[in-house]
Design a protein around this motif. Sequence first.
Motif, PDB file in Angstrom:
ATOM      1  N   THR A   3     -21.316  15.660  57.023  1.00 21.94           N
ATOM      2  CA  THR A   3     -20.400  14.011  55.888  1.00 21.94           C
ATOM      3  C   THR A   3     -20.847  14.130  54.717  1.00 21.94           C
ATOM      4  O   THR A   3     -20.613  14.240  53.790  1.00 21.94           O
ATOM      5  CB  THR A   3     -19.803  13.026  56.665  1.00 21.94           C
ATOM      6  N   LEU A   4     -23.002  13.947  55.023  1.00 21.91           N
ATOM      7  CA  LEU A   4     -23.669  13.790  53.468  1.00 21.91           C
ATOM      8  C   LEU A   4     -23.332  14.547  52.815  1.00 21.91           C
ATOM      9  O   LEU A   4     -22.973  13.826  51.404  1.00 21.91           O
ATOM     10  CB  LEU A   4     -24.993  13.351  54.267  1.00 21.91           C
ATOM     11  N   PHE A  26     -20.253  14.557  50.327  1.00 22.40           N
ATOM     12  CA  PHE A  26     -19.939  13.675  49.685  1.00 22.40           C
ATOM     13  C   PHE A  26     -20.910  14.532  48.490  1.00 22.40           C
ATOM     14  O   PHE A  26     -20.100  13.908  46.860  1.00 22.40           O
ATOM     15  CB  PHE A  26     -20.328  12.539  50.263  1.00 22.40           C
ATOM     16  N   GLY A  65     -17.336  18.243  58.991  1.00 16.09           N
ATOM     17  CA  GLY A  65     -17.866  16.577  57.958  1.00 16.09           C
ATOM     18  C   GLY A  65     -16.151  16.010  56.681  1.00 16.09           C
ATOM     19  O   GLY A  65     -15.423  15.801  57.006  1.00 16.09           O
ATOM     20  N   THR A  89     -18.726   8.831  54.248  1.00 11.24           N
ATOM     21  CA  THR A  89     -21.183   9.046  54.012  1.00 11.24           C
ATOM     22  C   THR A  89     -21.769   7.662  54.049  1.00 11.24           C
ATOM     23  O   THR A  89     -23.156   7.843  54.691  1.00 11.24           O
ATOM     24  CB  THR A  89     -21.532   9.625  52.989  1.00 11.24           C
ATOM     25  N   ARG A  90     -21.907   6.030  53.845  1.00 14.48           N
ATOM     26  CA  ARG A  90     -22.469   5.289  54.171  1.00 14.48           C
ATOM     27  C   ARG A  90     -22.568   5.254  55.662  1.00 14.48           C
ATOM     28  O   ARG A  90     -23.764   5.133  55.970  1.00 14.48           O
ATOM     29  CB  ARG A  90     -22.074   3.882  53.138  1.00 14.48           C
TER      30      ARG A  90
END
Length: 330
Positions: free
Chosen positions: A62-63, A66, A102, A133-134
Amino acid sequence: MVTNCIIFLSTTLLFLLILSSNQCSAQLKRDYYRDSCPNVESIVRNSVKKKLQETFVTGPATLRLFFHDCFIQGCDASVILASRTGDAEKDAEDDLSLAGDGFDTVIRAKEAVESVPECKNEVSCADILALATRDVILLSGGPKYGVELGRKDGRISTKASVGGHLPLAHFNYKKLRNMFASHGLSEVDLIALSGAHTMGFTHCGQFSKRIYNYNSQSSIDPTLNQGYAKQLQKACPRDVDPRVAVPLDPASPLKFDNSFYKNLQQGKGLLASDQALYSTRKSKRVVNAFASNSSLFERIFVSSMTRLGRLGVKTGNQGEIRKDCRVINS
């Protein structure tokens, strides 16, 4: 004396970060959905938490998604769009390695948001990606921070738009610095955001040249810790299956921490582009500061992520709020 130097550098870094901060997009604000979908953050976090419990790949995938999204056409979730003809961003060679988990994280979170009547057709996929992402960072041991919201989803996604716009594993420091500068991001941003490589894995092909036949003088990249190189040769023999992957951070690949920078100090940056962060006097000072002070790293990482999240933001009629993150609205 060393402690005083670290404190001075930490203060200097924070000052530089404030100075270099580009203006916040006027349309973005943390409470953007206060009236239309007040519980959006908890809805997304609960969905992300479930996904993360299913597979550890969720966090780094996921990070990375982004970052890839924001660096191409801005943070507009265009990387999630699918194409029947295989001509979308996600089909580009530099995006083929993006893990499906992701994409699935964002799609599931969007479905969870849409299932709440008051939130239906209110929250963009771009904002959900930023929130997710956070959340993977937080759930992996990283800092909690507020996310600016109000992005619209892009309607255009092309394979051609990707080429040459993402940093590659073989880039030297100058190339990395110039690429980030082209997006209005500083050298401190570059080094802080690269800390995301404290999580995740990469395929052997991304660094095989560093451990076999590096050049006519040496078979192993001299900037790579030789003992670490031998370990990598065992994990990635010459005839290894290209699908085999190894941790980007051998110390704690599933935890968001500052061990990435400690690895660089020891010559254990897996990718050449990672170790390049320890190749100049200025970048070494920043790496050493982050390695010595995890709180400093986290504060600057959050600031850099906020600036990254402002790239190419679409608002108003520039975009839409997709009903399905994979396709534009009909």
